[in-house]
Design a protein around this motif. Structure first.
Motif, mmCIF file in Angstrom:
data_model
loop_
_atom_site.group_PDB
_atom_site.id
_atom_site.type_symbol
_atom_site.label_atom_id
_atom_site.label_comp_id
_atom_site.label_asym_id
_atom_site.label_seq_id
_atom_site.Cartn_x
_atom_site.Cartn_y
_atom_site.Cartn_z
ATOM 1 N N ILE A 1 0.845 -1.192 0.000
ATOM 2 C CA ILE A 1 0.000 0.000 0.000
ATOM 3 C C ILE A 1 0.881 1.241 0.000
ATOM 4 O O ILE A 1 1.825 1.342 0.789
ATOM 5 N N GLN A 2 0.590 2.184 -0.853
ATOM 6 C CA GLN A 2 1.429 3.367 -0.992
ATOM 7 C C GLN A 2 1.547 4.126 0.325
ATOM 8 O O GLN A 2 0.547 4.466 0.966
ATOM 9 N N GLY A 3 2.779 4.366 0.753
ATOM 10 C CA GLY A 3 3.034 5.135 1.957
ATOM 11 C C GLY A 3 3.124 4.312 3.209
ATOM 12 O O GLY A 3 3.697 4.755 4.200
ATOM 13 N N VAL A 4 2.594 3.102 3.206
ATOM 14 C CA VAL A 4 2.621 2.284 4.420
ATOM 15 C C VAL A 4 3.929 1.525 4.539
ATOM 16 O O VAL A 4 4.597 1.527 5.574
ATOM 17 N N GLY A 5 4.320 0.840 3.469
ATOM 18 C CA GLY A 5 5.535 0.046 3.513
ATOM 19 C C GLY A 5 6.783 0.884 3.735
ATOM 20 O O GLY A 5 7.757 0.412 4.312
ATOM 21 N N GLN A 6 6.768 2.170 3.290
ATOM 22 C CA GLN A 6 7.942 3.015 3.438
ATOM 23 C C GLN A 6 8.016 3.689 4.806
ATOM 24 O O GLN A 6 9.046 4.236 5.167
ATOM 25 N N ASP A 7 6.957 3.691 5.555
ATOM 26 C CA ASP A 7 6.912 4.367 6.850
ATOM 27 C C ASP A 7 6.807 3.317 7.948
ATOM 28 O O ASP A 7 5.758 2.691 8.114
ATOM 29 N N PRO A 8 7.877 3.122 8.743
ATOM 30 C CA PRO A 8 7.842 2.098 9.784
ATOM 31 C C PRO A 8 6.696 2.267 10.774
ATOM 32 O O PRO A 8 6.044 1.300 11.158
ATOM 33 N N VAL A 9 6.448 3.507 11.188
ATOM 34 C CA VAL A 9 5.413 3.748 12.190
ATOM 35 C C VAL A 9 4.027 3.429 11.629
ATOM 36 O O VAL A 9 3.187 2.826 12.297
ATOM 37 N N ARG A 10 3.768 3.841 10.365
ATOM 38 C CA ARG A 10 2.456 3.580 9.767
ATOM 39 C C ARG A 10 2.214 2.082 9.592
ATOM 40 O O ARG A 10 1.096 1.596 9.755
ATOM 41 N N LEU A 11 3.274 1.338 9.263
ATOM 42 C CA LEU A 11 3.119 -0.105 9.126
ATOM 43 C C LEU A 11 2.787 -0.737 10.472
ATOM 44 O O LEU A 11 1.943 -1.632 10.562
ATOM 45 N N VAL A 12 3.440 -0.276 11.528
ATOM 46 C CA VAL A 12 3.140 -0.794 12.860
ATOM 47 C C VAL A 12 1.711 -0.452 13.271
ATOM 48 O O VAL A 12 1.003 -1.269 13.864
ATOM 49 N N LEU A 13 1.262 0.767 12.941
ATOM 50 C CA LEU A 13 -0.111 1.151 13.264
ATOM 51 C C LEU A 13 -1.112 0.274 12.512
ATOM 52 O O LEU A 13 -2.132 -0.138 13.071
ATOM 53 N N ALA A 14 -0.815 -0.012 11.239
ATOM 54 C CA ALA A 14 -1.690 -0.902 10.474
ATOM 55 C C ALA A 14 -1.707 -2.296 11.088
ATOM 56 O O ALA A 14 -2.758 -2.931 11.214
ATOM 57 N N GLY A 15 -0.534 -2.782 11.492
ATOM 58 C CA GLY A 15 -0.462 -4.093 12.136
ATOM 59 C C GLY A 15 -1.168 -4.116 13.474
ATOM 60 O O GLY A 15 -1.837 -5.104 13.828
ATOM 61 N N ALA A 16 -1.034 -3.036 14.251
ATOM 62 C CA ALA A 16 -1.709 -2.960 15.541
ATOM 63 C C ALA A 16 -3.221 -2.971 15.369
ATOM 64 O O ALA A 16 -3.948 -3.572 16.175
ATOM 65 N N THR A 17 -3.707 -2.325 14.321
ATOM 66 C CA THR A 17 -5.146 -2.337 14.040
ATOM 67 C C THR A 17 -5.618 -3.747 13.727
ATOM 68 O O THR A 17 -6.662 -4.200 14.223
ATOM 69 N N LEU A 18 -4.859 -4.447 12.899
ATOM 70 C CA LEU A 18 -5.199 -5.837 12.574
ATOM 71 C C LEU A 18 -5.174 -6.707 13.821
ATOM 72 O O LEU A 18 -6.087 -7.519 14.044
ATOM 73 N N SER A 19 -4.148 -6.548 14.653
ATOM 74 C CA SER A 19 -4.042 -7.341 15.880
ATOM 75 C C SER A 19 -5.221 -7.074 16.804
ATOM 76 O O SER A 19 -5.792 -8.000 17.388
ATOM 77 N N ALA A 20 -5.580 -5.793 16.945
ATOM 78 C CA ALA A 20 -6.699 -5.438 17.818
ATOM 79 C C ALA A 20 -8.002 -6.051 17.326
ATOM 80 O O ALA A 20 -8.813 -6.552 18.116
ATOM 81 N N LEU A 21 -8.206 -6.034 16.003
ATOM 82 C CA LEU A 21 -9.416 -6.618 15.439
ATOM 83 C C LEU A 21 -9.476 -8.119 15.710
ATOM 84 O O LEU A 21 -10.502 -8.646 16.153
ATOM 85 N N LEU A 22 -8.377 -8.811 15.442
ATOM 86 C CA LEU A 22 -8.355 -10.264 15.632
ATOM 87 C C LEU A 22 -8.499 -10.643 17.098
ATOM 88 O O LEU A 22 -9.190 -11.606 17.442
ATOM 89 N N MET A 23 -7.846 -9.892 17.984
ATOM 90 C CA MET A 23 -7.952 -10.201 19.410
ATOM 91 C C MET A 23 -9.347 -9.896 19.933
ATOM 92 O O MET A 23 -9.843 -10.570 20.837
ATOM 93 N N SER A 24 -10.009 -8.880 19.365
ATOM 94 C CA SER A 24 -11.393 -8.599 19.751
ATOM 95 C C SER A 24 -12.314 -9.744 19.345
ATOM 96 O O SER A 24 -13.197 -10.151 20.111
ATOM 97 N N LEU A 25 -12.106 -10.265 18.140
ATOM 98 C CA LEU A 25 -12.896 -11.413 17.690
ATOM 99 C C LEU A 25 -12.616 -12.638 18.556
ATOM 100 O O LEU A 25 -13.521 -13.425 18.853
ATOM 101 N N THR A 26 -11.359 -12.792 18.975
ATOM 102 C CA THR A 26 -11.011 -13.897 19.863
ATOM 103 C C THR A 26 -11.726 -13.764 21.201
ATOM 104 O O THR A 26 -12.249 -14.743 21.745
ATOM 105 N N SER A 27 -11.759 -12.546 21.743
ATOM 106 C CA SER A 27 -12.468 -12.313 23.000
ATOM 107 C C SER A 27 -13.954 -12.572 22.848
ATOM 108 O O SER A 27 -14.612 -13.079 23.773
ATOM 109 N N LEU A 28 -14.507 -12.234 21.685
ATOM 110 C CA LEU A 28 -15.921 -12.486 21.432
ATOM 111 C C LEU A 28 -16.228 -13.982 21.462
ATOM 112 O O LEU A 28 -17.261 -14.399 21.996
ATOM 113 N N MET A 29 -15.322 -14.772 20.931
ATOM 114 C CA MET A 29 -15.513 -16.222 20.954
ATOM 115 C C MET A 29 -15.517 -16.767 22.376
ATOM 116 O O MET A 29 -16.184 -17.750 22.681
#
Length: 328
Positions: free
Chosen positions: A134-162
């Protein structure tokens, strides 16, 4: 390659930490009793604690730390991002989510858990690679971590729901959230060995080409390598390593960040030197954290994931704030 002066001291440090893991714990076993048990003497209770409880725990810590350290180094080099880490980018969360689904469906065998965990990690790796495109994400370390943190939060929320859906599976799923290597058996470790061996062969095959790829795809092609094939090999290796580690210890954060960071600081940016140093440094971090988890609130134990987060979060803040990052 020129020998690294820190390599053997790192293994000596691992040996000392491993010995401490066998000698100290949350129980009432004294140091002299633990030493006697290691020598094949002492009481039956002491030998049981040291050889049947602490020794398997040590072995699983060795494997888990090695897997996460190497996976972190591979992922950082592939994405050319020193902040890339399986726990931060959602790879571990994808693995834990897949395992939680399997537990909710009634799965319980160690082999099935390992395979499902690796499948979830593979899906997480795929999302990481897509994010780097994705343009701008791969070149910016912080933005990539934020994108990953969002994914992690979503998956962990679904895990908690289960966990709310099925109370029967809630206690088992909770393990994957907190992370622990306590109470594991040799059978669980054995179930992960085939894929760990497979990933070892893959890492050996891609290490040298990956060092060229770190200089750019054009350079890699000029040296006769195939970047697409290298990337595929790295993704598979990271998925196998992270999935195995998650199956054994749950989704542990920051291990794949701290270990490669220290390895690069000691050995330089060459991925081959980094990987060699990750072999002792990864287990050292996990085993030291596990030992601390037993001693800090004895006679109780803290979750291993809490300790690794306490050790790794300050390193992440330092990296982001100072930008003193060894070049990848």
């Amino acid at each position: 390659m020129k020998p690294n002066p820190y390599y053997w001291p790192a293994w000596i440090l691992l040996g000392l930490v491993a010995l401490a893991s066998l000698l100290f714990g949350a129980g009432t076993l004294e140091l002299r009793q633990a030493l006697a048990a290691l020598a094949g003497q002492g009481t039956e209770e002491a030998r049981f604690v040291v050889l049947e409880l602490r020794l398997p725990r040590l072995a699983i810590g060795l494997v888990t730390g090695l897997a996460l350290g190497v996976a972190g180094a591979l992922l950082q080099t592939l994405t050319r991002n020193p902040l890339a880490e399986p726990g931060l980018l959602g790879v571990s969360a994808g693995s834990a989510f897949a395992v939680s689904l399997a537990i909710l469906a009634g799965a319980s065998t160690a082999t099935l858990t390992t395979l499902v965990s690796q499948a979830g990690a593979l899906a997480g790796c795929g999302l990481v690679i897509l994010a780097t495109r994705i343009q701008g994400v791969g070149q910016d370390p912080v933005r990539l971590v934020l994108a990953g943190a969002t994914l992690s939060a979503l998956l962990m929320s679904l895990t908690s729901l289960m966990m709310l859906i099925d109370q029967r599976a809630a206690d088992e799923i909770r393990f994957w959230i907190t992370g622990s290597i306590a109470g594991k058996s040799w059978d669980q470790l054995t179930a992960t060995l085939p894929t760990l061996v497979m990933s070892g062969f893959i890492v050996t095959a891609v290490a040298k080409p990956l060092a060229s790829l770190a200089l750019g795809e054009r350079v890699a092609r000029g040296l006769g390598h195939r970047p697409g094939l290298i990337q595929l090999g790295v993704v598979i290796a990271v998925a196998l390593l992270t999935g195995s580690a998650t199956a054994l210890a749950g989704p542990l954060m920051f291990v794949g960040l701290v270990v490669p960071f220290v390895a690069r600081a000691l050995g330089g940016a060459d991925i081959r030197k980094t990987l060699w140093l990750c072999l002792p440094l990864g287990p050292t971090m996990i085993i030291a954290a596990d030992t601390l988890s037993r001693l800090l609130v004895a006679p109780s134990e803290m979750p291993l994931g809490v300790i690794t987060a306490l050790l790794g979060a300050p390193v992440l803040l330092v990296i982001i704030r100072t930008r003193r990052i060894p070049t990848l």
